[in-house]
Scaffold this motif. Structure first.
Motif, PDB file in Angstrom:
ATOM      1  N   ARG A  37     -12.592   7.581  -5.988  1.00 16.18           N
ATOM      2  CA  ARG A  37     -11.360   6.999  -5.362  1.00 16.18           C
ATOM      3  C   ARG A  37     -10.651   6.094  -6.225  1.00 16.18           C
ATOM      4  O   ARG A  37     -10.754   5.506  -7.049  1.00 16.18           O
ATOM      5  N   GLU A  85       0.231   4.369   0.095  1.00 21.53           N
ATOM      6  CA  GLU A  85      -0.546   5.634   0.710  1.00 21.53           C
ATOM      7  C   GLU A  85       0.498   6.302   1.666  1.00 21.53           C
ATOM      8  O   GLU A  85       0.473   7.449   1.805  1.00 21.53           O
ATOM      9  N   LYS A 119     -10.024   9.456   2.431  1.00 23.22           N
ATOM     10  CA  LYS A 119      -8.841   9.543   2.832  1.00 23.22           C
ATOM     11  C   LYS A 119      -8.136  10.829   2.036  1.00 23.22           C
ATOM     12  O   LYS A 119      -7.653  10.870   0.914  1.00 23.22           O
ATOM     13  N   TYR A 163       2.263   9.165   0.762  1.00 23.67           N
ATOM     14  CA  TYR A 163       1.611  10.527   0.359  1.00 23.67           C
ATOM     15  C   TYR A 163       0.873  11.268   1.498  1.00 23.67           C
ATOM     16  O   TYR A 163       0.614  12.268   1.268  1.00 23.67           O
ATOM     17  N   LEU A 164       0.312  10.399   2.547  1.00 24.20           N
ATOM     18  CA  LEU A 164      -0.636  10.846   3.521  1.00 24.20           C
ATOM     19  C   LEU A 164       0.318  11.668   4.576  1.00 24.20           C
ATOM     20  O   LEU A 164       1.611  11.613   4.517  1.00 24.20           O
ATOM     21  N   LEU A 214      -1.195   4.706  -5.879  1.00 24.95           N
ATOM     22  CA  LEU A 214      -2.049   5.373  -4.889  1.00 24.95           C
ATOM     23  C   LEU A 214      -3.448   5.054  -4.741  1.00 24.95           C
ATOM     24  O   LEU A 214      -4.380   5.085  -5.760  1.00 24.95           O
ATOM     25  N   ASP A 215      -3.975   4.706  -3.634  1.00 21.22           N
ATOM     26  CA  ASP A 215      -5.341   4.432  -3.622  1.00 21.22           C
ATOM     27  C   ASP A 215      -5.977   5.255  -2.520  1.00 21.22           C
ATOM     28  O   ASP A 215      -6.174   4.893  -1.145  1.00 21.22           O
ATOM     29  N   VAL A 216      -6.305   6.654  -2.630  1.00 25.28           N
ATOM     30  CA  VAL A 216      -6.984   7.485  -1.848  1.00 25.28           C
ATOM     31  C   VAL A 216      -8.284   8.123  -2.432  1.00 25.28           C
ATOM     32  O   VAL A 216      -8.535   7.689  -3.611  1.00 25.28           O
ATOM     33  N   ARG A 272       0.927  -1.098   0.134  1.00 24.72           N
ATOM     34  CA  ARG A 272       0.149  -0.054   0.007  1.00 24.72           C
ATOM     35  C   ARG A 272       0.901   1.223   0.031  1.00 24.72           C
ATOM     36  O   ARG A 272       1.752   1.495   0.898  1.00 24.72           O
TER      37      ARG A 272
END
Ligand code: PEP
Ligand code: MG
Length: 575
Positions: free
Chosen positions: A357, A297, A339, A300-301, A333-335, A295
């Motif tokens: 998303r 993310e 999120k 990026y978070l 990226l999976d937002v 993952r």
């Protein structure tokens, strides 16, 4: 008299022993009005300094026992003690005549409440860290003692909830299990329990308060329940189950680095789901054959600007190196609406899970996707890299993604970059429409990885973040199993492969059903790898197929679970 309390399973295993309540000693009486702002300010400052010194000492003393994430929590707590915004709020209270205790408590609570109100469970969990450091300062203001000290014999730790600094104050040699009133499977107590290899049951609820100190408790971390004062017959059975669990676990760990083969010699790949470099090290140590879901993310978070291409390359390369040449499946990226990213404009949505998303968002920001694919291809030179896209729901999307990807690849080749040799490109199957039409997506991909967390929520119309419908969202529901069967049937005989990377893959009851349905790779939490491999070795593929055939004909998930419980074959002696 014996009675059973239900919670959520957070770390598997069986344990029995006396309950020991972890009770916090917080100042009882608290002055609310201060004498003089300058005096109160000095008292607070002294307490903050003592708290900071204590945190630094704790962090150093425990350095070898803590993961980088936990170390980061301590460092963040030390920083919070000087946070200018927080101190401005405290100052306003002091000037208005509040005592140091009252000013500090009010400001900390407001800060924690802000975090707790955010939709992301990660930030909600950070609220507990803020309250933790807040309480530490309050204890010093009151001259109060530290966390309670453990008895000198092994106990089952029972608590409302456990904060990070509290979990490290416990002596792991004397912890038989954890039971908490609140929290979830991602709370600190649960994470610590999994790392120590002791059972944990969380979210038992207010009934836990009726359990007295010292009473005999039986904890079933797989079933997610505890029994208070079990009768002699239950104790005898539990002792036998604990002995069997410990023996099976030792066997599973001894064989963790061997491939997992069914009794009739079919190899199933057991991969790990990771979300950080530390997870990847853990996956490698636990014998994962590969990473089945990275993952991305975490890159990026919690930042105000997107990472640069060079930053991304460095992180991906470190992860690929950590796996020592084993395959790594990286998910782009999976937002989305649930999120948000501060640097991507996302209008609020009424139903974020049905909104923009995953790849839907990536298509709106092609520059971000292009940069991620470039970084991946550059980092992957010389490694067995696999790339996949999340939340694909239409054939038009996968066609667009594949063409976009090929464009990135040929641009990089033209720029003279070395590229990965045996690269594979795949997609996640998380939407029922994609499962039902798998054969139409197949020409565009080398593999499918089924995300049962989302596939289950979309199939059963049960929001995965809503505890009120958590009981409905069981991935062993026959409707979900039939969708998985559609995907494996489409791939059969093509040389391509199907994996499962949702939580279901690490559920030992689901393992034979999934492999029986034709799933060739199971990607699980790194700590689950040895046990999932052991579960595969119990079964022949022929028996697992027969079981899966029956499973998809059941009416609900409970029926599937009892079917497997009845059919569970013994562990082979040599596994
Ligand atoms: C899934 O949906 O099953 C999955 C693995 O993705 P995530 O949990 O990150 O949404
Ligand atoms: Mg998902």
């Amino acid at each position: 008299m014996s009675r059973r309390l239900r919670g959520l399973p957070a770390s598997p295993g069986i344990a029995m022993g006396p309950a020991w309540w972890f009770r916090r000693t917080l100042p009882v009486a608290m002055r609310t009005r201060g004498e003089d702002a300058a005096v109160e300010r000095m008292r607070l400052q002294a307490a903050q300094e003592r708290a900071a010194a204590e945190l630094a000492a704790l962090r150093e003393a425990q350095r070898d026992r803590l993961s980088p994430e936990e170390l980061a929590i301590f460092e963040a707590q030390e920083l919070m003690l000087q946070d200018p915004e927080l101190m401005a709020a405290v100052e306003a209270e002091l000037v208005a005549g509040a005592s140091a205790e009252a000013a500090w408590r009010k400001a900390v609570e407001a800060f924690a409440a802000q975090l707790a109100a955010l939709p992301d469970p990660y930030f909600q969990a950070r609220a507990a860290d803020v309250r933790d450091v807040g309480n530490r300062v309050l204890r010093h203001l009151a001259g109060g003692p530290e966390a309670p000290s453990m008895p000198d014999h092994p106990v089952i730790v029972v608590a409302d909830d456990l904060l990070p600094s509290e979990t490290v104050s416990l002596d792991p040699r004397r912890v038989l299990a954890f039971v908490t009133e609140g929290g979830g499977p991602t709370a600190h107590a649960a994470i610590l329990a999994r790392r120590l290899g002791v059972p944990a049951v969380v979210a038992v609820g207010a009934d836990l308060q009726t359990v007295p100190d010292g009473v005999l408790l039986l904890v079933d971390g797989e079933g997610g329940w505890i029994e208070v004062e079990p009768d002699p017959e239950t104790v005898r059975q539990a002792q036998a189950r604990r002995a069997l669990w410990l023996q099976e676990r030792a066997q599973a760990e001894a064989a963790a680095h061997e491939p997992a083969q069914t009794r009739d010699g079919v190899r199933i790949e057991v991969a790990a789901n990771v979300g950080s470099l530390e997870d990847a090290h853990e996956a490698f140590r636990n014998g994962a054959d590969s990473i089945g879901l990275l993952r991305t993310e975490f890159l990026y978070l919690e930042r105000t600007a997107a990472p640069t291409e060079e930053e991304e390359v460095a992180v991906y390369r470190a992860l690929l190196e950590a796996m020592g040449g084993k395959p790594v499946v990286v998910r782009t990226l999976d937002v989305g609406g649930d999120k948000p990213l501060p640097y991507l404009p996302m209008p609020p949505e009424a139903n974020p899970f049905l909104g923009v998303r995953g790849v839907r968002l990536s298509r709106q920001h092609p520059a971000l996707l292009r940069q991620q694919l470039r970084a991946l291809l550059r980092a992957g030179a010389g490694f067995p890299l696999r790339i996949m896209f999340p939340m694909v729901s239409t054939v038009e999307e996968i066609r667009w993604l594949r063409e976009f990807f090929e464009d990135v690849r040929s641009t990089l080749a033209a720029e003279g970059h070395p590229l990965p040799q045996d690269l594979q490109v795949g997609m996640m199957v998380e939407v029922p429409a994609a499962a039902l039409l798998a054969e139409h997506f197949l020409p565009w991909v080398d593999f499918f990885s089924i995300g049962t967390n989302d596939l289950t929520q979309y199939t059963l119309a049960a929001d995965r973040t809503n505890p009120a419908v958590a009981g409905m969202a069981d991935g062993l529901h026959p409707a979900v199993l039939r969708l998985i069967r559609h995907v494996t049937a489409a791939v059969e005989g093509t040389g391509k492969w199907v994996g499962v990377c949702g939580e279901l893959a690490g559920d030992l009851v689901a393992v034979p059903v999934l492999i029986g349905l034709g799933v060739q790779e199971l990607s699980v939490n790194p700590v689950r790898v040895p046990e999932v491999k052991a579960a595969i070795r119990r079964w022949s593929l022929a028996d697992a197929r027969a079981l899966a055939e029956e499973a998809i004909r059941q009416a609900d998930a409970a029926a599937v679970r009892s079917l497997v419980a009845e059919a569970r074959p013994p562990m082979p002696a040599t596994a």
